[in-house]
Design a protein around this motif. Structure first.
Motif, PDB file in Angstrom:
ATOM      1  N   VAL A  21     -27.980  13.182 -47.900  1.00 56.78           N
ATOM      2  CA  VAL A  21     -26.900  13.468 -48.853  1.00 56.78           C
ATOM      3  C   VAL A  21     -27.476  14.169 -50.088  1.00 56.78           C
ATOM      4  N   ILE A  22     -28.622  13.692 -50.578  1.00 55.67           N
ATOM      5  CA  ILE A  22     -29.239  14.309 -51.763  1.00 55.67           C
ATOM      6  C   ILE A  22     -29.633  15.755 -51.472  1.00 55.67           C
ATOM      7  N   LEU A  80     -28.242  19.002 -53.299  1.00 54.58           N
ATOM      8  CA  LEU A  80     -29.112  19.987 -53.963  1.00 54.58           C
ATOM      9  C   LEU A  80     -28.785  21.400 -53.512  1.00 54.58           C
ATOM     10  N   ALA A  81     -28.405  21.537 -52.237  1.00 53.25           N
ATOM     11  CA  ALA A  81     -28.072  22.861 -51.708  1.00 53.25           C
ATOM     12  C   ALA A  81     -26.807  23.420 -52.356  1.00 53.25           C
ATOM     13  N   PRO A 103     -32.460  25.417 -58.324  1.00 53.13           N
ATOM     14  CA  PRO A 103     -33.218  24.202 -58.000  1.00 53.13           C
ATOM     15  C   PRO A 103     -33.376  23.330 -59.241  1.00 53.13           C
ATOM     16  N   PRO A 104     -33.805  22.076 -59.075  1.00 52.29           N
ATOM     17  CA  PRO A 104     -33.979  21.185 -60.230  1.00 52.29           C
ATOM     18  C   PRO A 104     -34.914  21.800 -61.264  1.00 52.29           C
ATOM     19  N   PRO A 105     -34.554  21.738 -62.535  1.00 53.23           N
ATOM     20  CA  PRO A 105     -35.394  22.341 -63.581  1.00 53.23           C
ATOM     21  C   PRO A 105     -36.716  21.615 -63.780  1.00 53.23           C
ATOM     22  N   LEU A 140     -25.571  17.048 -60.342  1.00 56.70           N
ATOM     23  CA  LEU A 140     -26.169  16.694 -59.050  1.00 56.70           C
ATOM     24  C   LEU A 140     -25.774  15.280 -58.649  1.00 56.70           C
ATOM     25  N   ALA A 141     -25.846  14.346 -59.601  1.00 58.41           N
ATOM     26  CA  ALA A 141     -25.523  12.950 -59.310  1.00 58.41           C
ATOM     27  C   ALA A 141     -24.063  12.795 -58.893  1.00 58.41           C
ATOM     28  N   THR A 142     -23.181  13.592 -59.507  1.00 55.52           N
ATOM     29  CA  THR A 142     -21.760  13.538 -59.136  1.00 55.52           C
ATOM     30  C   THR A 142     -21.577  13.944 -57.680  1.00 55.52           C
ATOM     31  N   TYR A 143     -22.273  15.002 -57.261  1.00 55.00           N
ATOM     32  CA  TYR A 143     -22.230  15.416 -55.853  1.00 55.00           C
ATOM     33  C   TYR A 143     -22.750  14.303 -54.938  1.00 55.00           C
ATOM     34  N   VAL A 144     -23.884  13.723 -55.320  1.00 55.93           N
ATOM     35  CA  VAL A 144     -24.513  12.706 -54.469  1.00 55.93           C
ATOM     36  C   VAL A 144     -23.642  11.450 -54.377  1.00 55.93           C
ATOM     37  N   ASN A 145     -23.160  10.970 -55.524  1.00 53.68           N
ATOM     38  CA  ASN A 145     -22.316   9.775 -55.506  1.00 53.68           C
ATOM     39  C   ASN A 145     -21.055   9.989 -54.682  1.00 53.68           C
ATOM     40  N   LYS A 146     -20.451  11.176 -54.796  1.00 55.94           N
ATOM     41  CA  LYS A 146     -19.277  11.506 -53.987  1.00 55.94           C
ATOM     42  C   LYS A 146     -19.645  11.539 -52.510  1.00 55.94           C
ATOM     43  N   GLY A 147     -20.802  12.145 -52.197  1.00 52.47           N
ATOM     44  CA  GLY A 147     -21.248  12.207 -50.807  1.00 52.47           C
ATOM     45  C   GLY A 147     -21.496  10.819 -50.229  1.00 52.47           C
TER      46      GLY A 147
END
Length: 639
Positions: free
Chosen positions: A349-350, A354-355, A360-362, A408-415
């Protein structure tokens, strides 16, 4: 008029061996002769070297400790339904141990003269008494009983996730066997197979298997015209039929089919053609079983292209979990495997989240699994607890960097929500700005918790003693861990508050060892196995392992096993705690799978008498453990 008291005694005794081996009428007659004895806590029932009594005893309520000199150490604790004091029944000698009320207790005294005829006449009663007398213990945590809670086999700690689980998993086979006689025609056989929707039929004679006919045989021998449709089964069948015992593992079944180049196996009572068939195993059955093993699921996870495709794999993981529990695979191994699969889901999921990001992460970051997942104890579908820690950046980049990781965390938590992890009700998730911080910000937060140890601060700090790295940089998380431990050493007052919090965990039982149930709310009259049984052990293990400055172990059972190494004098207690925790976790997991929930709240009326007794036996260690902590840290000055 019926003797109400004796009938109550009979109703109690009939649930426990050896009385359960007697007829109801005999139990009722026996109950009329039984005396009821009340003992206060620490009252002696009989002392070492005392002359034997004319009765032996059954614990009705409370608990009795059996002790023996020279150290006066506890050999066993008997609770509800346990028998003790059998010496006068089986040996005409003085008592060799002391029996003392471990808490307020009610006993049933069974007269020897009245009971002895039953022991002599009923073999099951006699055998049970002899075995109980010989073992001198009913403690599930003693050496000879260890690991047998809830049917657990003794757990071999050498086992790890590298074990070839296919060698452990019995394959599921069809018990609905379709058969025909040796003279049944091919036309009739084709009709039967079509109606029953099966790919093979077993040819039997006098109920014994003599051959097998598959749809392949019908294609190759009948449809081709080599034989007419009136040909008898004994002409076109494959014979002799290849048979195996029903207790086959997946690996054994796969090897057997490859060896003989066949698609079906006949399973019989003893594995030979000389006994009745009990099942048919197809290559499809084996393939389905192969699809439900960790290696296959991990590969499937790596192939998914959308987050929603992970959810059915999570469902398969739950099926795998149920299968492991049914097969009685050790809980240590189950936890490791399910944790690995959960971690693989989170990582996927992470990576897919990220994709979605434009860049990419700073900087380097770490995704932390908190709570039960961080301790490798999250077996069921529960809510998510997580956080992000990322590298420090210059002042001018702080806002943009934080915005990146929050997105990013919002995407991951939703996923994670989409694949079955509910959102945390307390919003303890990385998408919450409070749980998405730079390394320096986390250090400031932790320092505040440690130097201002209120109840809330202590509870929040617990999280960072149990986390595990799900994804990202271990360097950052290790630096944070080191900082936490250094500050605890520098602030011993905080540790005192940790101890205080541990000792305030709610007790699982109350007066006369009755389960303490929820008094109000949605789960009124339910037993909270998480808060009242699992959490007290988890909290105690955390405090004790921290006192030894061990920071590399977060799993509760493993912490107790490490403590057993570090403190040999308390080895027995700590190992008991480890086994108790695994038994409770297993029980909660089974309840969760049964009711399709978290397994946290249990309706006691749904449990059998034996399940309640086994639960209570795991509770013994909680009280002993909290007493040890209270004495060690001088808790009387804390609370």
């Amino acid at each position: 008029m019926k003797n109400t008291i004796s009938h109550r005694v009979a109703d109690f005794l009939k649930n426990f061996p050896p009385f359960s081996f007697l007829k109801q009428k005999d139990i009722e007659i026996l109950s009329e002769q039984i005396s009821i004895i009340y003992k206060e806590k620490d009252a002696i029932i009989f002392a070492e070297n005392d002359e034997v009594h004319n009765s032996f005893y059954v614990v009705h309520k409370g608990a009795v400790a059996l002790k023996r000199s020279p150290k006066n150490s506890i050999l066993d604790i008997c609770d509800e339904g346990d028998i003790f004091g059998l010496r006068p029944l089986l040996a005409n000698e003085n008592y060799i141990m002391e029996a003392r009320a471990h808490e307020e207790t009610i006993l049933y005294a069974i007269p020897i003269a009245v009971f002895k005829p039953y022991a002599l006449e009923n073999r099951a009663v006699g055998n049970f008494l002899i075995e109980s007398y010989a073992s001198n213990t009913l403690n599930p945590y003693s050496d000879i009983h260890r690991g047998k809670l809830y049917g657990d086999t003794v757990e071999n700690e050498v086992l790890n996730t590298e074990v070839k689980l296919l060698d452990l998993q019995p394959v599921k086979y069809s018990k609905k066997i379709i058969t025909c006689g040796p003279l049944t025609t091919a036309k009739e056989i084709a009709g039967i197979m079509t109606r029953k929707n099966v790919g093979a039929i077993l040819v039997v004679e006098e109920k014994l298997p003599i051959g097998i006919i598959t749809d392949k045989d019908l294609r190759n021998k009948i449809v081709t015209g080599d034989y007419p449709i009136t040909t008898a089964a004994n002409v076109i069948m494959t014979s002799p039929v290849i048979t195996y015992p029903k207790k086959m593992t997946i690996t054994q079944a796969q090897m057997a089919m490859m060896k003989s180049n066949i698609s079906y196996l006949c399973l019989t009572k003893d594995g030979t053609i000389n006994t009745k068939a009990v099942g048919i195993l197809s290559k499809h059955d084996v393939m389905v079983a192969l699809g439900n093993n960790p290696a296959v699921l991990i590969k499937a996870l790596k192939r998914v292209k959308k987050i929603k495709e992970i959810k059915p794999i999570r469902t398969q993981t739950m099926q795998l979990l149920q299968g492991y529990l049914d097969q009685n695979i050790p809980m240590t191994l189950i936890s490791k495997i399910i944790t690995e699969l959960n971690d693989a889901c989170i990582k996927q999921v992470i990576e897919m989240s990220l994709a979605k990001m434009v860049t990419p992460p700073p900087v380097k970051f770490g995704w932390l699994a908190l709570g039960s997942q961080g301790r490798s104890e999250q077996l069921l579908h529960t809510d998510q607890d997580n956080a992000i820690v990322y590298e420090d950046v210059p002042e001018e980049l702080k806002i943009s960097t934080n915005e990146y990781f929050l997105k990013l965390a919002t995407y991951v938590n939703k996923g994670l929500f989409d694949i079955g992890y509910d959102y945390c009700p307390a919003e303890m998730m990385a998408s919450n700005p409070k749980w998405c911080l730079s390394l320096e910000e986390w250090k400031k937060q932790v320092y505040h918790w440690i130097t201002n140890p209120g109840k809330t601060e202590v509870l929040l700090s617990f999280i960072f003693f149990d986390y595990s790295l799900s994804y990202g940089s271990s360097e950052i998380t290790n630096e944070l861990s080191d900082y936490i431990f250094e500050n605890i050493k520098a602030n011993p007052v905080f540790y005192i508050h940790l101890v205080s919090g541990t000792l305030q965990s709610p007790s699982p039982t109350g007066f006369f060892r009755q389960f303490l149930l929820e008094q109000d709310g949605e789960h009124k009259d339910f037993f909270d196995i998480k808060r009242r049984a699992l959490m007290p052990l988890t909290d105690a293990a955390r405090v004790l392992i921290l006192s030894h400055s061990v920071k590399s172990i977060s799993n509760t059972a493993e912490r107790f096993e490490k403590l057993a190494e570090l403190e040999p004098t308390n080895k027995e207690l700590y190992l008991s705690c480890s086994y108790s925790f695994k038994a409770l976790l297993k029980f909660r997991t089974k309840q969760g799978l049964l009711h399709n929930d978290s397994g946290q709240f249990i309706a006691l009326e749904s449990l059998s008498k034996m399940e309640k007794i086994k639960l209570k036996r795991t509770f013994k260690t909680i009280k002993e453990l909290q007493e040890l902590i209270s004495v060690r840290f001088n808790a009387s000055n804390i609370l």
